[in-house]
Design a protein around this motif. Structure first.
Motif, PDB file in Angstrom:
ATOM      1  N   LYS A 288       0.553  -1.264   0.301  1.00 52.44           N
ATOM      2  CA  LYS A 288      -0.045  -0.009  -0.181  1.00 52.44           C
ATOM      3  C   LYS A 288       0.599   1.123  -0.181  1.00 52.44           C
ATOM      4  CE  LYS A 288      -3.842  -2.015   2.699  1.00 52.44           C
ATOM      5  NZ  LYS A 288      -4.409  -1.961   4.076  1.00 52.44           N
ATOM      6  N   MET A 289       0.518   2.198  -0.739  1.00 50.63           N
ATOM      7  CA  MET A 289       1.099   3.226  -0.251  1.00 50.63           C
ATOM      8  C   MET A 289       1.379   3.849   1.168  1.00 50.63           C
ATOM      9  SD  MET A 289       1.414   4.023  -3.192  1.00 50.63           S
ATOM     10  CE  MET A 289       1.848   5.992  -3.481  1.00 50.63           C
TER      11      MET A 289
ATOM     12  N   PRO B  46       3.861  -7.107   8.947  1.00 54.72           N
ATOM     13  CA  PRO B  46       3.763  -6.776   6.702  1.00 54.72           C
ATOM     14  C   PRO B  46       2.812  -6.822   6.638  1.00 54.72           C
ATOM     15  CG  PRO B  46       5.349  -8.424   7.629  1.00 54.72           C
ATOM     16  CD  PRO B  46       4.803  -8.247   9.164  1.00 54.72           C
ATOM     17  N   ASP B  47       1.968  -7.667   6.780  1.00 50.89           N
ATOM     18  CA  ASP B  47       0.391  -8.666   5.593  1.00 50.89           C
ATOM     19  C   ASP B  47      -0.299  -7.341   5.685  1.00 50.89           C
ATOM     20  OD1 ASP B  47       1.822 -11.154   4.786  1.00 50.89           O
ATOM     21  OD2 ASP B  47       0.393 -11.829   7.229  1.00 50.89           O
ATOM     22  N   GLN B  48      -0.375  -6.879   6.807  1.00 51.31           N
ATOM     23  CA  GLN B  48      -1.237  -5.366   6.513  1.00 51.31           C
ATOM     24  C   GLN B  48      -0.794  -4.271   5.584  1.00 51.31           C
ATOM     25  OE1 GLN B  48      -1.380  -2.046  10.017  1.00 51.31           O
ATOM     26  NE2 GLN B  48       0.807  -3.177  10.472  1.00 51.31           N
ATOM     27  N   TYR B  49       0.484  -4.604   5.137  1.00 54.46           N
ATOM     28  CA  TYR B  49       0.389  -3.463   4.264  1.00 54.46           C
ATOM     29  C   TYR B  49       0.701  -3.633   3.463  1.00 54.46           C
ATOM     30  CZ  TYR B  49       2.768  -0.811   7.706  1.00 54.46           C
ATOM     31  OH  TYR B  49       2.988   0.030   8.915  1.00 54.46           O
ATOM     32  N   ILE B  50       0.665  -5.253   2.855  1.00 58.97           N
ATOM     33  CA  ILE B  50       0.115  -5.773   1.626  1.00 58.97           C
ATOM     34  C   ILE B  50      -0.784  -5.903   0.659  1.00 58.97           C
ATOM     35  CG2 ILE B  50       0.801  -7.343  -0.051  1.00 58.97           C
ATOM     36  CD1 ILE B  50       2.651  -8.790   2.730  1.00 58.97           C
TER      37      ILE B  50
ATOM     38  N   ARG C 124      -3.748  -6.973  -1.592  1.00 59.09           N
ATOM     39  CA  ARG C 124      -4.070  -8.162  -2.661  1.00 59.09           C
ATOM     40  C   ARG C 124      -4.012  -8.575  -4.060  1.00 59.09           C
ATOM     41  NH1 ARG C 124     -10.970  -6.754  -3.030  1.00 59.09           N
ATOM     42  NH2 ARG C 124      -9.698  -4.733  -3.765  1.00 59.09           N
ATOM     43  N   VAL C 125      -3.667  -7.674  -5.508  1.00 54.43           N
ATOM     44  CA  VAL C 125      -2.658  -7.931  -5.979  1.00 54.43           C
ATOM     45  C   VAL C 125      -1.008  -8.473  -5.505  1.00 54.43           C
ATOM     46  CG1 VAL C 125      -2.115  -6.969  -8.319  1.00 54.43           C
ATOM     47  CG2 VAL C 125      -4.140  -6.933  -7.702  1.00 54.43           C
ATOM     48  N   GLY C 126      -1.102  -6.922  -4.597  1.00 56.32           N
ATOM     49  CA  GLY C 126       0.189  -7.483  -4.542  1.00 56.32           C
ATOM     50  C   GLY C 126       0.806  -8.881  -3.814  1.00 56.32           C
ATOM     51  N   ARG C 127      -0.137  -9.523  -3.121  1.00 56.74           N
ATOM     52  CA  ARG C 127       0.012 -11.219  -2.370  1.00 56.74           C
ATOM     53  C   ARG C 127       0.265 -11.652  -3.356  1.00 56.74           C
ATOM     54  NH1 ARG C 127      -0.374 -11.532   2.276  1.00 56.74           N
ATOM     55  NH2 ARG C 127      -1.970 -10.010   2.751  1.00 56.74           N
ATOM     56  N   PHE C 128      -0.757 -12.005  -4.699  1.00 58.20           N
ATOM     57  CA  PHE C 128      -0.146 -12.741  -5.728  1.00 58.20           C
ATOM     58  C   PHE C 128       0.886 -12.449  -6.461  1.00 58.20           C
ATOM     59  CE2 PHE C 128      -0.474 -13.218 -10.279  1.00 58.20           C
ATOM     60  CZ  PHE C 128      -1.245 -14.840 -10.601  1.00 58.20           C
ATOM     61  N   LEU C 129       0.913 -11.551  -6.341  1.00 61.38           N
ATOM     62  CA  LEU C 129       2.923 -11.321  -7.047  1.00 61.38           C
ATOM     63  C   LEU C 129       3.869 -11.178  -6.852  1.00 61.38           C
ATOM     64  CD1 LEU C 129       1.815  -6.794  -8.623  1.00 61.38           C
ATOM     65  CD2 LEU C 129       2.019  -9.597  -9.741  1.00 61.38           C
TER      66      LEU C 129
ATOM     67  N   GLY D 127      10.505 -20.932  -0.335  1.00 59.21           N
ATOM     68  CA  GLY D 127      11.303 -20.311   0.466  1.00 59.21           C
ATOM     69  C   GLY D 127      11.162 -18.717   0.370  1.00 59.21           C
ATOM     70  N   VAL D 128       9.499 -18.665   0.042  1.00 56.75           N
ATOM     71  CA  VAL D 128       8.631 -17.196  -0.278  1.00 56.75           C
ATOM     72  C   VAL D 128       8.417 -17.246   0.946  1.00 56.75           C
ATOM     73  CG1 VAL D 128       7.249 -15.805  -0.808  1.00 56.75           C
ATOM     74  CG2 VAL D 128       8.010 -17.181  -1.827  1.00 56.75           C
ATOM     75  N   VAL D 129       8.438 -16.204   2.320  1.00 58.44           N
ATOM     76  CA  VAL D 129       8.060 -16.026   3.429  1.00 58.44           C
ATOM     77  C   VAL D 129       7.991 -14.907   4.252  1.00 58.44           C
ATOM     78  CG1 VAL D 129       8.421 -16.373   6.094  1.00 58.44           C
ATOM     79  CG2 VAL D 129       9.652 -18.302   4.569  1.00 58.44           C
ATOM     80  N   GLU D 130       6.697 -14.606   4.122  1.00 53.24           N
ATOM     81  CA  GLU D 130       6.274 -12.484   3.801  1.00 53.24           C
ATOM     82  C   GLU D 130       6.784 -12.627   5.647  1.00 53.24           C
ATOM     83  OE1 GLU D 130       6.062 -10.786   2.205  1.00 53.24           O
ATOM     84  OE2 GLU D 130       4.547 -12.135   0.442  1.00 53.24           O
TER      85      GLU D 130
END
Length: 210
Positions: free
Chosen positions: A64-65, A79-83, A85-90, A195-198
């Motif tokens: 998010k901005m 960090p999840d609060q800033y991601i 919906r599209v960003g999570r997929f990206l 290996g992708v871990v937020e």
């Protein structure tokens, strides 16, 4: 010869082809980002390049901005609060990294090399100094990325980067073979979401201890 000439030629040819072939995907992602969270589609981060010089790395915006700028994800609280919906997929698909193909074409980074540290990741830069990993051009992906990515503790990540430097400096077919292994290993890792871990640097060790 490989590091100074052939590696750069490979970077130019592959990045140019990718920019043309993926132009339609860039457009779709850009539209999706703007619809999900209005604002710039691409953002830049100050990163550490070859010989610890700074450069601007490009990514598709996945947060998010309102997100604090130039702060590593693992240093954000929740960090999840800033991601978005599209960003999570990206991020899970690594499509947020696509603008770095331009950085490859412009010789800021290579296809294969140590992932460039943020300007304020002094611990990672210091560890890499032990192995000469700050003395080569960073990359879109590398040996550490196919051996743990976000899950790796910083000393382990730096050691893997150092292992790559040793092979690269040996030159010839051995260096080329290592780059090929990293390239195809990255494709497998991305498809498997390995290996992708937020918020994730060092998550592998923390999970092992849990």
């Amino acid at each position: 010869m490989y590091e100074k000439f052939f590696k750069r030629m490979i970077d130019i040819v592959l990045s140019a082809c990718a920019l043309i072939a993926l132009s339609w995907l860039y457009l779709i992602i850009a539209i999706a980002i703007m619809i999900d969270d209005p604002g710039p589609v691409v953002f830049t981060q100050k990163r550490v390049g070859i010989n610890k010089t700074y450069f601007k790395l490009h990514k598709f915006r996945s947060m998010k901005m309102s997100t604090p700028h130039d702060t590593p994800t693992h240093m954000l609280q929740n960090p999840d609060q800033y991601i978005t919906r599209v960003g999570r997929f990206l991020r899970s698909s690594s499509l947020d990294e696509l603008p770095q193909i331009w950085d490859i074409f412009m010789s800021k980074i290579s296809i294969i090399g140590p992932r460039p540290a943020l300007w304020n990741q002094d611990d990672l830069v210091e560890e890499r100094d032990k192995y000469g990993a700050n003395d080569i051009k960073p990359g879109l992906t590398g040996w550490a990325q196919i051996n743990g990515r976000d899950e790796l503790e910083i000393p382990v990540k730096a050691k893997l980067d150092g292992d790559y430097v040793k092979v690269l400096k040996s030159g010839g077919f051995r260096a080329f073979a290592m780059d090929i292994k990293c390239f195809f290993g990255t494709i497998v890792s991305v498809l498997k979401h390995d290996g992708v871990v937020e918020g994730g640097t060092g998550e592998l060790q923390r999970h092992d201890q849990g």
